[in-house]
Design a protein around this motif. Structure first.
Motif, mmCIF file in Angstrom:
data_model
loop_
_atom_site.group_PDB
_atom_site.id
_atom_site.type_symbol
_atom_site.label_atom_id
_atom_site.label_comp_id
_atom_site.label_asym_id
_atom_site.label_seq_id
_atom_site.Cartn_x
_atom_site.Cartn_y
_atom_site.Cartn_z
ATOM 1 N N PRO A 184 0.829 -1.198 0.000
ATOM 2 C CA PRO A 184 0.000 0.000 0.000
ATOM 3 C C PRO A 184 0.869 1.257 0.000
ATOM 4 N N THR A 185 0.434 2.272 -0.677
ATOM 5 C CA THR A 185 1.162 3.537 -0.628
ATOM 6 C C THR A 185 0.228 4.673 -1.012
ATOM 7 N N LEU A 186 0.449 5.813 -0.406
ATOM 8 C CA LEU A 186 -0.374 6.985 -0.711
ATOM 9 C C LEU A 186 0.408 8.046 -1.467
ATOM 10 N N CYS A 187 1.722 8.026 -1.334
ATOM 11 C CA CYS A 187 2.473 9.120 -1.950
ATOM 12 C C CYS A 187 3.290 8.678 -3.149
ATOM 13 N N TYR A 188 3.386 7.376 -3.338
ATOM 14 C CA TYR A 188 4.191 6.887 -4.457
ATOM 15 C C TYR A 188 3.363 6.874 -5.727
ATOM 16 N N ASP A 189 3.930 7.378 -6.783
ATOM 17 C CA ASP A 189 3.295 7.274 -8.076
ATOM 18 C C ASP A 189 4.414 7.048 -9.082
ATOM 19 N N PRO A 190 4.319 5.980 -9.820
ATOM 20 C CA PRO A 190 5.449 5.644 -10.698
ATOM 21 C C PRO A 190 5.740 6.722 -11.730
ATOM 22 N N HIS A 191 4.775 7.616 -11.956
ATOM 23 C CA HIS A 191 4.999 8.645 -12.978
ATOM 24 C C HIS A 191 5.621 9.907 -12.399
ATOM 25 N N LEU A 192 5.768 9.944 -11.090
ATOM 26 C CA LEU A 192 6.292 11.146 -10.451
ATOM 27 C C LEU A 192 7.574 10.798 -9.691
ATOM 28 N N SER A 193 8.279 11.836 -9.303
ATOM 29 C CA SER A 193 9.514 11.592 -8.563
ATOM 30 C C SER A 193 9.174 10.987 -7.204
ATOM 31 N N LEU A 194 10.182 10.381 -6.606
ATOM 32 C CA LEU A 194 9.981 9.748 -5.301
ATOM 33 C C LEU A 194 9.734 10.798 -4.229
ATOM 34 N N HIS A 195 8.875 10.450 -3.286
ATOM 35 C CA HIS A 195 8.616 11.371 -2.186
ATOM 36 C C HIS A 195 8.998 10.708 -0.867
ATOM 37 N N GLY A 196 8.503 9.508 -0.685
ATOM 38 C CA GLY A 196 8.888 8.760 0.522
ATOM 39 C C GLY A 196 8.280 9.307 1.789
ATOM 40 N N GLY A 197 7.112 9.913 1.707
ATOM 41 C CA GLY A 197 6.532 10.548 2.878
ATOM 42 C C GLY A 197 5.499 9.719 3.618
#
Lengths: 527, 589, 823
Positions: free
Chosen positions: C34-47
């Motif tokens: 599960p993840t809320l901030c990860y999106d493969p099309h965007l840069s990594l956030h890791g929050g």
């Protein structure tokens, strides 16, 4: 476009001329910005207005309206003078280099600077940057074409690309951005008086064309030359044209000189308009036919980089509205034609037989993804970038063009220059977008006025201003912005109740009959 | 007659204590005396005695503390002119048995070798004390690999807190491929009460510049950046002067000392976000983006500032470099313990007699730092706890005082070395209140990225507030511990991973005090206002009305010469009445 | 890619490539992270900290989205440590996530009816859609719409505006009746049989609902009922003038038509035993209700003429004659008492008393029932408690004691206190409607405690495979509650049969209960619609006929449009809520000290709504804006709990660099950013996506059109970042994303128009096309081919353009074809 979108990611230099890309082609604008902001490319922006891309540009060329041919000839003058052109490419691919050289020799930096108002240093920097590439791409749109000498503008753009060999590779190209979703397709389909589908020239009456028409349509090719929109309007006004059938267009708002258009349409014997709304034009019709909109039918569009794409039915059309193709089939049958098209797929099947560039295109293939023409046969993967292996006719030709003064220029009585165009939030005649949330965001006509002019005339933000030309006038809300240079106003044309085209003149490009929307002498007053 | 040097401490601590008028007085009275030279120097570390004036005469030094312009005048007339040391004012002396001699004796001064001794705005003084000789040595006689070997041999570990071996870091940065590399000095000292870096930056800026240049040589970098918080104006001023002077002397720039090495440094002023001390946040801030940590890997050594390989060290780390190169890694490794070499600077603050900067060899027991070097607890109060490692460090009790100051031993207690803050608390401190204080700090400084840090610390804080206001529930301690472990376990950066430390260590070492708050609704240190009340002893009250007049909320009533009573509902527990009661009739319960 | 790195993932050896992130490796191997901030099309956030996993040797948990794999790495994604950390992260996010997931009406409904959905569909005249939406949770809408006390209406926030709620119950009834009148309650889907069998004992609302939902999941369901007809308390406990039996029967028939078997006249313990059923079925659900009248515990109770309330109603509803005599006393103040007293009147009693020990204020019966009983002439004797029934073999009188009100009791109502004063009423019958209990005599002793069947929160009894729901579990409750019980019991049974453990669905709902009239001052007032009131004498003139005719269609449309569409527009798409449900993270784990904080923006522009109270700071929007839209109109602001995302410098979005491409809105995992257009009733579970090409500029963006299958209308347009066929790589602009509502514009042309005398009239296609053909062929034949011209359209398809030019050239013989290529 000679190149596809992916090509932008390979460009080292992006030259944008006469295109407010981020407003009119926002997605292409985003790629241009991305390429620039990632530090991979230099950006040259040539526009009389301070458009958004101007803010990112490495070289800002703020040429005077209508001076494009001079500007581009001037760039070529510098490139030739400094030996920056691609002699190998020209040798192999282009004819009449001497003609070009002779003509552009006249366009010295000093002379061009005087015509365009662009400093010589800027001209030199732009010329050098574009020529050195290594891969330079040109993007243009109506700012180039909608002039009396628009064709010359386009030719001169092509001359520049040919001179520097900026064609046939990723990251290069001459890329006109088409303003409407299927302009490309409508042209491909032969919806022009002079050509048949696939650009077979009618005037030449080649055997190929006749044979095709006979074989596929089982009929003869009409012999008389066809009329353009401009000539049809004239014909309507003179009584020569009696019946006009308009499918999904709104010339009352989109065409120049609104009063003239009204006059022409009123003179028709019989006007049929097929549309999704009772547009300004439909209101003048004798018969109005309810059409399905894009979300309610199947078919294909061809985009600005020649990609043929599927349009799919999502919902049912309201009431008794029908897809345009179905209506045309029914009318044709009622006129005695023995047509039996039952689906757009079937029509595309015929298109692929008629249009060589679409030879390999079918709905089955399109369901897997778009195909870029030329796609001559069922195994052909499509052609993302043109001219990678030279030119179809063997060699291209330089067509050097002289610069001419615009058809109209501000004078004492009409001291301002008005240019018309689109904005990000509305589309064309507003038929669709003015029934969406954008109608709330931008409700009515506005006019962009330079702060200096506003101060001189005592115009504040939100004040109504009246813009008048020799043809007519509109009133809109003033937006005070330095996007427009002093003594220029920008008037968007989406608003039928204050039609920008009441300002524009019945003046067309001499070759294509594209209206010369971009230059209008007007006066501006506080309303 | 020998030359006499008079040094005035003009670091921030000195200026704050009033050294400017002292300097003025000295300049006035000593005007025209060619044999006396007045120098403005940095922090000597004896901050609690500021303003300081030092007189160096005949090779002997005497330092005076708490100097006022009047005393400065006396120093001139009695000491300089009269040759007689003002014994009542001397705090350090080569000749007499001054009060702080002991404090200095137990210290080792590597990082602070020049602080307080030289004028930081004059490169000549730095050079006079072997300045830039390390750089010269490295450039002229060592390969970059040899430099790194020397640092590795010294056992120097990152003084910013995490204690990563500096030599290893350099090795990685050197190994990383890239057309450009960066050396970054982390001068974003953000811990409340910590001022180690500031003192060095203000008092000995060249030592940082030299350390960074050596590092640049070692890893193959030409760009240096000092990320310094904008709240340190004097540090930035002195650094800028130092950079200009270094460039002028070709100690920075192209072809340094004619040895073909290029290196330059610029200062990037930080906006004072605590989290920008975290290296990835710091890099983002240097690039002009919001200071927000990002996941690692990639580590800065591979992808740092502007995507280039970057080596980041803290101020104190860089300040050690030149010394190590000059004296050898072995000499440095002679100090300290097996795994923690060299010395460490601590900022002593809180309830301690001699608050200031001290530099002690690694491995000295905390007890010695506090009681021997720091002079213990003032006012005869009892020691209660010491907070190590800044706001996200931990609180250690009396029983842990024999812990030696080295990375491993301190980590084992649940606290961290951090950058070297040491806040001492006495018996009047409520430990739950302390946990609340530090948690409030980190909560406000969270960058907002992770829910654990942004919201988790807030929820923990709410539980602490609940406990302090007498509404704690028995399960709260367990809940706090559970949350604390998860916040540590799941946070992205050091800020979140250490934020719960004050809570965890206080629960670990002072659980009974939490229980007193929760179960008995009692604050043993009598700090939590909701859990205490003030009463007037009817036996003692003389009806003087002083308390009633002093009370800011008119909660005390009583007629003159009659017993006074405190309205508990109105009382805000400010404690003013206690202070004014002449007969000590008011007590806290 | 070279998959040379070996990773032990949850004990299994898998291979990945260099620089591959743990999350990607997991996805390839079917382990969902599960993840809320990860999106493969965007840069990594890791929050967001939801993707945490355990890596052997790592000091702390590791972010799967950011950590590259290494050879020999051991990763565990399913340990308690991982679950606990993810759960806490979700609890924390939920504790700072302010708003309503589902609206208060729905949360108050014990069956969780999608009130907002069915009310709004009804308001728009989309009754089929409304009925389908109703059936999702409310199995017997026409019946429930007649008898439900509508707790939903009490919580309706329209009360804050008009002091009257939306007429939820009446709308429900209207829609149910609409289906019945269409003779079509909805399409019966083909059931995918799963080969498992469930027996349901009791065919009341609970049993029937359980059967319906189990059947839809593929179970072979058999309902056993001791009566000859299904319906339970709704049939045998409610008089026909309130709920006509044929209405109920039609609704039950529709449900049974899904393929549910019934065994009628079959009683547990008499005709079939629990043990037999357990043997023959995978699960047994007990739903036999509460059919035992509570005794009054007064002397004389066993006299002839003393009846239990529910016993009496049962007889009435079965059509059996009950001789009550002329004077009847009904004891009790609930709905059963009201039904009983009014039936008694209709059965010929001349004088009917209702004896209640408190006052009108405290009566649990619905107000309308009390009012109507009073109108019909029932005599209410308040503050009176029966102390004895007297008579010689048969009831002759009832002795009561006067009461007075004392202190409030546990229920909050004031307690009746005896005064010692007595009085007597001469009566022929006494109906004791003071409560009902379960008849447990036929159930094994270990299942119950003498009063109730013992069960856990998952409806499971102590006997494996035996479940209980409805009144039998809860004690007497409203029908909607039984329907909800049946639904959740069905889910739990499904979980038991498929996963081995009973489990009712976890509901993760963030709620706001701090709102009041002051929060709705800007809302326009609009009074509630009411059904026509039927006078008492008219009612009594046709005693058991239904007299409430409900709302008219216009009233339903009007009243439905009063709905303020509370709740979150993104409730079905919200990833936070989804994970909150998956990880059973209770939003109220941490008390919400502050609700909406003024510092957090709530801002609507023409295109979308920004509700920063719901923002979880995942930064997806910030990255979408800077990396996809290339505008950077928004960024993180402030620190700590004050961190928020916005344009900064106190600007509004309207005055920022935002160009409303809506990419942030599309990617926002919660309801912090929502399209204005989808506010209200979006139901992606009934949505289909059609891929097409944008109708605006020449870029040719591929768009996803989302169609609400219940209404057949577009409810949203998005893009597909993962599309391999997309020209636009998921990007788009304001027109493509938000410029679609013209499709459903009310002024679309729907019929051919012919102008006569300057005025348009509607015409048939035949007429219009005939006219066009006549005119155009006429011009062609008389004035020549070139007297006609055709404008094709750059907005129409290739096929259409091709056909029109072919028509012009082939049929009309002219080259007068052009289009506005140059405009």
């Amino acid at each position: 476009m000679t190149n596809d979108y992916e090509s932008i990611k390979h460009a080292d230099v992006l030259l944008v001329i006469g295109s407010n890309t981020t407003e009119n082609h926002p997605v292409i604008g985003s790629w241009i910005k991305e390429q620039k902001m990632s530090g991979k490319a230099r950006l040259i922006v040539c526009d009389p207005r301070k458009i958004e891309l101007d803010g990112l540009a490495d070289i800002k060329v703020r040429q005077r309206s209508g001076s494009d041919v001079a500007l581009l000839n001037g760039l070529m003058n510098i490139i030739i003078a400094e030996g920056l052109y691609d002699s190998e490419f020209i040798e192999k691919n282009v004819e009449k280099f001497d003609d070009l050289k002779a003509l552009v020799a006249e366009y010295t930096p000093g002379k061009v600077s005087a015509i365009t108002g662009v400093p010589e240093e800027t001209l030199k920097e732009a010329a050098r940057t574009y020529a050195k590439g290594p891969n330079s791409a040109i993007f243009y749109t109506m700012g180039i074409t909608q002039h009396k000498y628009g064709t010359n503008n386009v030719r001169t753009v092509a001359n520049l690309a040919l001179l520097c060999g900026m064609l046939g590779r990723k990251g290069t190209g001459v890329n006109p951005l088409r303003g409407q979703n299927n302009v490309q397709g409508a042209c491909d389909m032969g919806c022009l008086p002079a050509v048949l589908p696939g650009y077979l020239n009618i005037a030449k009456k080649t055997d190929d064309a006749r044979e095709k028409v006979r074989r596929i349509w089982n009929s003869d090719l009409p012999t008389s030359p066809g009329k353009t929109i401009v000539k049809v309007m004239e014909g309507a006004a003179s009584g020569e044209i009696k019946g006009l059938f308009v499918m999904g267009e709104n010339p009352m708002v989109s065409d120049p000189n609104t009063n003239h258009v009204r006059h022409a349409l009123e003179h028709l014997d019989f006007l049929v308009v097929q549309d999704i709304f009772l547009t300004e034009t439909a209101q003048m019709a004798n018969v109005v036919l309810p059409a399905a909109c894009w979300a309610e039918k199947d078919g294909t569009f061809t985009n600005t980089c020649r990609a043929v794409q599927r349009v799919r039915k999502a919902v049912d059309a309201p009431g008794e509205a029908l897809p345009d193709w179905k209506i045309i089939v029914d009318i044709a049958k009622a006129c005695g034609a023995s047509w039996n098209f039952e689906s757009p797929a079937q029509i595309m099947e015929e298109i692929s037989r008629f249009v060589p560039q679409y030879g390999g295109i079918s709905f089955d293939r399109l369901d897997k993804g778009p195909l870029m023409w030329p796609c001559p046969d069922a195994n052909h993967p499509g052609t993302p970038n043109l001219y990678t292996t030279g030119f179809p006719r063997g060699k291209a030709t330089f067509v050097p063009c002289e610069w001419h003064e615009p058809h109209e220029w501000p004078d004492a009585e009409y001291p301002f220059l008005a240019t018309t165009g689109r904005t990000l939030y509305h589309y064309h005649t507003g038929t669709m977008t003015r029934r969406t949330p954008s109608a709330e965001f931008i409700k009515s006509l506005y006019v962009e006025v330079n702060p200096d002019d506003a101060a001189t005339m005592g115009i504040g933000p939100g004040d109504d201003v009246k813009v008048s030309s020799r043809r007519g006038s509109v009133v809109g809300e003033a937006r005070i912005t330095d996007k427009v240079p002093p003594k220029m106003v920008f008037v968007p044309f989406h608003f039928g109740e204050q039609p920008a085209n009441s300002l524009t003149a019945s003046v067309w490009d001499i070759t294509t009959e594209t209206p010369a929307f971009k230059i209008n002498a007007v006066k501006v007053e506080k309303a | 007659m020998d030359k006499i040097t008079v040094k005035v401490g003009m670091a921030s601590c000195g200026i704050a204590a009033g050294s400017r008028p002292v300097l003025k007085e000295l300049q006035k009275t000593l005007a025209g005396r060619s044999e006396v030279e007045i120098k403005e120097v940095g922090c000597l570390g004896l901050c609690f005695h500021e303003p300081l004036v030092e007189v160096d005469q005949n090779g002997k030094r005497t330092v005076y503390g708490e100097v006022t312009p009047e005393i400065a005048a006396r120093i001139v007339s009695e000491h300089i002119d009269g040759g007689k040391i003002l014994e009542d004012r001397a705090i350090l002396s080569d000749e007499t048995d001054a009060c702080e001699n002991r404090m200095v004796e137990r210290q080792v001064r590597v990082v602070l070798r020049n602080s307080g001794l030289i004028d930081p705005t004059r490169i000549e003084e730095y050079i006079a004390r072997q300045g830039y000789e390390a750089l010269k040595k490295a450039l002229s006689s060592m390969t970059p690999e040899q430099v790194i070997e020397e640092i590795l041999a010294s056992g120097l570990r990152g003084r910013g807190g995490a204690g990563f071996p500096t030599g290893l870091k350099w090795k990685f940065a050197r190994a990383s491929r890239g057309d450009e590399k960066y050396v970054v000095c982390n001068a974003d000292e953000g811990d409340p009460g910590a001022f180690m870096d500031r003192s060095v930056l203000e008092g000995d800026p060249h030592s940082i510049i030299e350390g960074m240049a050596v590092c640049g040589y070692a890893i193959g970098s030409t760009h240096g950046v000092i990320y310094c918080r904008a709240e340190y104006p004097l540090a930035i001023k002195n650094l800028s002067i130092a950079l200009d002077q270094a460039r002028e002397k070709n100690l920075l720039g192209k072809n340094i000392m004619g040895m073909g090495f290029e290196f330059d440094i610029y200062i990037k002023e930080g906006a004072g976000a605590f989290v920008c001390g975290e290296e990835t946040a710091l890099m983002a801030s240097i690039e002009g983006r919001r200071g927000m940590p990002r996941p690692r890997p990639p580590f800065p050594a591979n992808r740092g500032v502007y995507g280039k390989p970057t080596n980041i060290n803290n101020v104190e780390t860089f300040a050690n470099i030149a010394w190590i190169i000059l004296n050898g890694g072995k000499a440095f490794a002679a100090y300290g313990t097996e795994k923690s070499k060299g010395s460490k600077v601590f900022a002593l603050a809180g309830k301690i007699s001699k608050g200031g900067l001290v530099e002690v060899p690694m491995g000295m027991p905390i007890r010695d730092v506090i009681f021997d070097v720091g002079g213990g607890i003032p006012n005869g109060k009892k020691f209660k706890a010491v907070q190590l490692g800044g706001p996200s460090g931990g609180c250690l009790p009396e029983s842990m005082l024999d812990t030696p100051v080295d990375y491993e031993s301190i980590n084992a207690t649940g606290a961290i070395m951090g950058s070297g803050g040491m806040v001492v608390m006495d018996e009047d401190t409520c430990i739950v209140d302390v946990a609340k204080f530090f948690l409030t700090f980190v909560q406000n400084e969270s960058c907002g990225k992770c829910p654990f840090c942004r919201i988790g610390t807030k929820r923990m804080l709410e539980i602490l507030e609940r406990i302090c206001s007498g509404k704690g529930k028995p399960e709260d301690i367990g809940l706090l511990e559970d949350m604390a472990y998860k916040v540590k376990d799941g946070s992205l950066c050091g800020l979140g991973q250490t934020a719960p430390n004050p809570v965890l260590t206080t629960i670990k070492y002072f659980r009974d005090e939490y229980e007193a708050h929760i179960n008995d609704k009692r604050c043993p240190a009598k700090v939590c206002t909701a859990l205490i009340h003030y009463t007037i002893d009817p036996e003692k009250c003389i009806g003087c009305t002083k308390c009633a007049r002093q009370c800011p909320v008119n909660a005390i009533s009583g007629e003159i010469k009659k017993l006074h009573v405190i309205d508990q509902d109105a009382c805000v527990r400010c404690g003013q009445c206690i202070k004014v009661c002449p007969v000590k009739a008011i007590s806290v319960e | 890619m070279d998959r040379s790195l070996k990773v032990i993932l949850n004990g299994k050896e898998v291979f990945g490539y260099r620089d591959q992130k743990i999350l990607e490796l997991c996805a390839e191997n079917g382990v969902e992270i599960p993840t809320l901030c990860y999106d493969p099309h965007l840069s990594l956030h890791g929050g967001c900290s939801i993707c945490l996993v355990e890596v052997k040797g790592a000091k702390s948990l590791v972010r799967a989205c950011a950590m590259p794999i290494s050879d020999g790495m051991e990763v565990q994604t399913n340990t308690e440590r991982v679950y606990g950390a993810r759960q806490l992260a979700l609890q924390l996010l939920l504790s700072d996530h302010v708003g309503d997931c589902r609206p208060p009406c729905q949360l108050t409904c014990p069956a969780r009816g999608d009130v907002k959905g069915y009310v709004n569909y009804a308001a728009e005249g989309e009754y089929r859609a409304s009925l389908d939406a109703l059936h999702d949770n409310i199995t017997l809408p026409a019946s429930i719409g007649r008898v439900c006390p509508a707790p939903c209406e009490e919580k309706c926030r329209r009360n804050f505006v008009d002091e009257e709620p939306v007429s939820i119950r009446e709308i429900k009834r209207f829609v149910g009746d609409w289906g019945i009148n269409q003779n079509d309650l909805g399409k019966i889907p083909e059931v995918r049989e799963n080969g498992r069998k469930v027996a349901i004992i009791g065919g009341g609302p609970a049993g029937v609902s359980a059967a319906y939902y189990l059947r839809k999941m593929g179970y072979a369901v058999t309902i056993f009922d001791k009566e000859a007809s299904l319906g339970g308390m709704m049939r045998y406990g409610i008089p026909d003038y309130r709920l006509p039996q044929q209405i109920l029967q039609k609704e039950i028939d529709w449900i049974l038509a899904h393929g549910i078997e019934t065994k009628l006249n079959t009683a547990l313990g008499r005709d079939v035993t629990l043990d037999e059923l357990r043997k023959d079925y995978d699960s047994v659900l007990l739903a036999i209700g509460c059919w035992k009248s509570m005794p009054m515990r007064v002397p004389g109770e066993d006299l002839k003429g003393v009846l239990g309330g529910i016993d009496y109603l049962y007889e009435v509803n079965k059509g059996n004659k009950v001789d009550l005599g002329k004077k009847v006393a009904v004891v009790g103040g609930g709905n059963t008492a009201m039904d009983a007293c009014r039936c008694a009147l209709r059965n010929g009693a001349e004088q009917v008393y209702v004896l209640y020990r408190r006052t009108r204020e405290e009566m649990p019966a619905e107000n309308i029932e009390i009012d109507e009983a009073m109108e019909e002439g029932i005599e209410f004797v308040f503050l009176s408690a029966p102390v004895a029934v007297e008579g010689d073999g048969r009831v002759e009188r009832i002795v009561c004691e006067k009461m007075k009100l004392g202190e409030p009791d546990a229920s909050g109502r004031r307690r009746p206190v005896p005064t010692g004063e007595q009085f007597t009423l001469e009566v022929d019958s006494v109906i004791a409607a003071i409560g009902q209990g379960a008849d447990l005599s036929n159930l094994p002793k270990d299942l119950h405690d003498g009063k109730r069947v013992r069960s856990d929160e998952h409806f499971a009894t102590q006997t494996e495979g035996v479940f209980v729901c409805g009144d039998l579990k809860t004690g007497p409750d409203i029908a909607a509650s039984a329907i909800g019980e049946g639904h959740w019991a069905a889910e739990s049974i499904n979980h038991f049969i498929m996963e081995g453990v009973p489990h009712r669905p976890f509901e993760c709902d963030v709620v706001r209960d701090d709102l009041g009239p002051e929060d709705f001052l800007e809302e326009e007032k609009q009074p509630q619609e009411h059904p026509v009131h039927c006078p008492g004498e008219v009612r009594l003139s046709k005693p058991f006929q239904e007299y409430n005719m409900g709302l008219t269609e216009e009233q339903v449309n009007r009243d439905g449009s009063r709905c303020m569409k509370c709740g979150c527009a993104d409730v079905y798409e919200c990833k936070l809520r989804q994970y909150g449900t998956d990880y059973e993270a209770l939003p109220e784990t941490f008390s919400k000290e502050e609700y909406s904080r003024p510092s957090r923006t709530l801002e609507a522009n023409s295109y979308y709504l920004r509700n920063m109270d719901k923002c979880i700071q995942c930064g997806v929007c910030v990255r979408a804006c800077s990396q996809k839209a290339l505008y950077s109109a928004i960024d993180f602001q402030n620190r700590g709990m004050d961190t928020l995302i916005g344009p900064g410098l106190e600007r509004s979005i309207d005055n920022s660099a935002c160009v409303f491409c809506g990419q942030c809105v599309q990617l926002c995992p919660t309801g912090a950013l929502t399209e204005n257009s989808v506010h209200g009733i979006s139901r992606p579970s009934y949505s289909r996506v059609v891929k097409t090409t944008c109708t605006y500029c020449g870029v040719g963006c591929e768009l996803n059109i989302h169609v609400d299958e219940l209404t057949g209308k577009v409810w949203n347009v998005t893009t597909d970042y993962d599309s391999t066929t997309s020209q636009n790589e998921g990007r788009c602009c304001v027109k493509g994303r938000f410029g679609w509502s013209f499709i459903h514009s009310r002024d679309r042309l729907t019929k051919p128009l012919i102008k006569e005398d300057g005025v348009f009239r509607e015409a048939s296609w035949n007429e219009a096309i005939g006219l066009i053909a006549k005119k155009f062929t006429g011009y062609r034949d008389t004035s020549g081919s070139d007297s006609v011209a055709f404008f094709t359209s750059a907005r129409c398809t290739n096929e259409e353009n091709y056909l029109l030019q072919r028509f012009a050239r082939e049929v009309m013989g002219t080259n007068n074809v052009d289009h506005c290529a140059h405009l």
